[in-house]
Enzyme design. Structure first.
Site, mmCIF file in Angstrom:
data_model
loop_
_atom_site.group_PDB
_atom_site.id
_atom_site.type_symbol
_atom_site.label_atom_id
_atom_site.label_comp_id
_atom_site.label_asym_id
_atom_site.label_seq_id
_atom_site.Cartn_x
_atom_site.Cartn_y
_atom_site.Cartn_z
ATOM 1 N N HIS A 95 -6.555 -8.405 -3.547
ATOM 2 C CA HIS A 95 -7.951 -7.951 -3.454
ATOM 3 C C HIS A 95 -8.183 -6.391 -3.398
ATOM 4 C CE1 HIS A 95 -6.007 -7.785 0.645
ATOM 5 N NE2 HIS A 95 -6.720 -6.642 0.482
ATOM 6 N N HIS A 118 -9.978 -2.876 -1.817
ATOM 7 C CA HIS A 118 -10.871 -2.642 -0.746
ATOM 8 C C HIS A 118 -12.167 -1.611 -1.280
ATOM 9 C CE1 HIS A 118 -8.518 -3.998 2.670
ATOM 10 N NE2 HIS A 118 -7.725 -4.016 1.867
ATOM 11 N N TYR A 137 0.856 -1.329 0.117
ATOM 12 C CA TYR A 137 0.065 -0.023 -0.077
ATOM 13 C C TYR A 137 1.015 1.291 -0.026
ATOM 14 C CZ TYR A 137 -4.018 -3.048 0.957
ATOM 15 O OH TYR A 137 -4.979 -3.951 0.625
ATOM 16 N N TYR A 168 -0.393 -9.907 -1.004
ATOM 17 C CA TYR A 168 0.804 -9.837 -0.013
ATOM 18 C C TYR A 168 0.709 -10.571 1.276
ATOM 19 C CZ TYR A 168 -2.983 -6.889 2.030
ATOM 20 O OH TYR A 168 -3.972 -6.347 2.623
ATOM 21 N N ARG A 174 -2.247 -12.783 2.326
ATOM 22 C CA ARG A 174 -3.406 -12.323 1.943
ATOM 23 C C ARG A 174 -3.754 -12.340 0.394
ATOM 24 N NH1 ARG A 174 -6.902 -8.411 3.416
ATOM 25 N NH2 ARG A 174 -8.087 -10.282 3.168
HETATM 26 C C1 BEZ Z 1 -5.616 -5.465 4.428
HETATM 27 O O1 BEZ Z 1 -5.417 -4.462 3.963
HETATM 28 O O2 BEZ Z 1 -6.588 -5.917 4.046
HETATM 29 C C2 BEZ Z 1 -5.287 -6.406 5.813
HETATM 30 C C3 BEZ Z 1 -3.899 -6.158 6.102
HETATM 31 C C4 BEZ Z 1 -3.560 -6.780 7.416
HETATM 32 C C5 BEZ Z 1 -4.374 -7.266 8.299
HETATM 33 C C6 BEZ Z 1 -5.810 -7.210 7.820
HETATM 34 C C7 BEZ Z 1 -6.347 -6.508 6.731
HETATM 35 FE FE FE Z 2 -5.673 -5.194 1.945
#
Ligand code: BEZ
Ligand code: FE
Length: 287
Positions: free
Chosen positions: A219, A221, A160, A195, A216
């Site tokens: 995605h 948001h 990010y 990531y 993760r």
């Molecule tokens: C996120 O940006 O999606 C995220 C990153 C770390 C922990 C929870 C959500």
């Molecule tokens: Fe995220």
């Protein structure tokens, strides 16, 4: 009468009596009693030595020391143990067909720029082009015009903008759009990479040490707001990501998986999605 003496089998009950015996009631004493039951059960079942318990306390101390206004290691602990996802689950149960919420995560910024439909949120142009289009409707499929669609995402390397202030332009891959008269929106971006959640703090080190997946899946948001509707705070996942079944924070739901389609050679990708909003419950008037 002598108080019941504390032993291995009744310990949680004795503490519960101490916490509530003078008539304390309400969310806090109820939560403390449930927490004590859970911790005492874990201690009974795993039988830590005093030294091991001191190490557990030391871990929690480190989590506190690693948290400040830029980094929230407590939130990460809650996310990785599924507690944040559970809180979302019990607070935003929606009718079938409505878009569910999922964990917001720590990389949100409240001050993203408002942009015209069709604008690009990729300020450095690095990555494979992605055209996102979508519609906001109610449960009957009627469009919701004038809704705000706020989006943020990682770049093509899985970072990010606020994780890399020296490498990415400020507000890279963030923007707020407003749906048109047909409840539609579209914007340009790049296809994000998945990531790993931060692994350099006590929480990531502890879970990494036992081989727990910290990845993760890729995605985007979204936070979607419209007058008279419940706010949607969610992700759209990349349906091609191989890590969809082991999201570190338990956020994946079938309704949130998007299909990235090829726009044609050299042209990048397309993603089209319909978000379905639920009317806000009428506020009840105080009796
Ligand atoms: C996120 O940006 O999606 C995220 C990153 C770390 C922990 C929870 C959500
Ligand atoms: Fe995220």
């Amino acid at each position: 009468m002598a108080a019941t003496s504390f032993n291995e089998m009744n310990s949680a009950d004795v503490v519960a009596e101490r916490l509530t015996g003078r008539g304390a009631d309400g969310p806090l004493p109820r939560f403390l009693v449930a927490l004590v039951e859970g911790i005492h059960r874990a201690v009974r079942e795993t039988r830590p030595t005093p030294g091991e318990w001191r190490r557990a306390i030391h871990f929690l101390t480190e989590v506190g020391h690693a948290s400040d206004d830029k980094r929230q290691e407590w939130v990460l602990l809650s996310d990785l143990l599924g507690v944040t996802a559970l809180v979302e689950e019990i607070n935003s149960r929606r009718p079938k067909g409505a878009t569910p919420n999922t964990v917001r995560g720590p990389f949100y910024r409240a001050d993203a720029p408002a942009l015209p439909l069709g604008a690009s949120i990729s300020l450095d142009g690095i990555g494979e082009a992605l055209n996102v289009s979508g519609r906001i409707t109610d449960l009957d499929g009627k469009p919701v015009p004038g809704a705000t669609v706020e989006t943020w995402q990682a770049n093509a390397e899985g970072f990010y903008e606020n994780q890399q202030p020296d490498r990415q332009p400020e507000f890279n891959l963030r923007g707020i759009f407003r749906t048109d008269g047909d409840g539609a929106f579209h914007y340009r971006t790049i296809r994000p990479a998945g990531y790993a959640v931060p692994g350099d703090g006590p929480v990531g080190r502890m879970l990494g040490a036992i081989g727990c997946p910290l990845r993760r899946p890729a995605h985007l948001h979204f936070i979607i707001k419209a007058d008279g509707f419940e706010t949607i705070s969610t992700h759209l996942y990349d349906g091609d990501d191989p890590h969809l079944t082991e999201d570190a924070i338990f956020g994946v739901k079938p309704e949130l998986i998007g299909e990235f389609r090829r726009a044609g050679k050299q042209k990048g990708w397309l993603l089209d999605f319909t978000f379905v909003m639920v009317r806000a419950k009428k506020e009840r008037r105080a009796a």
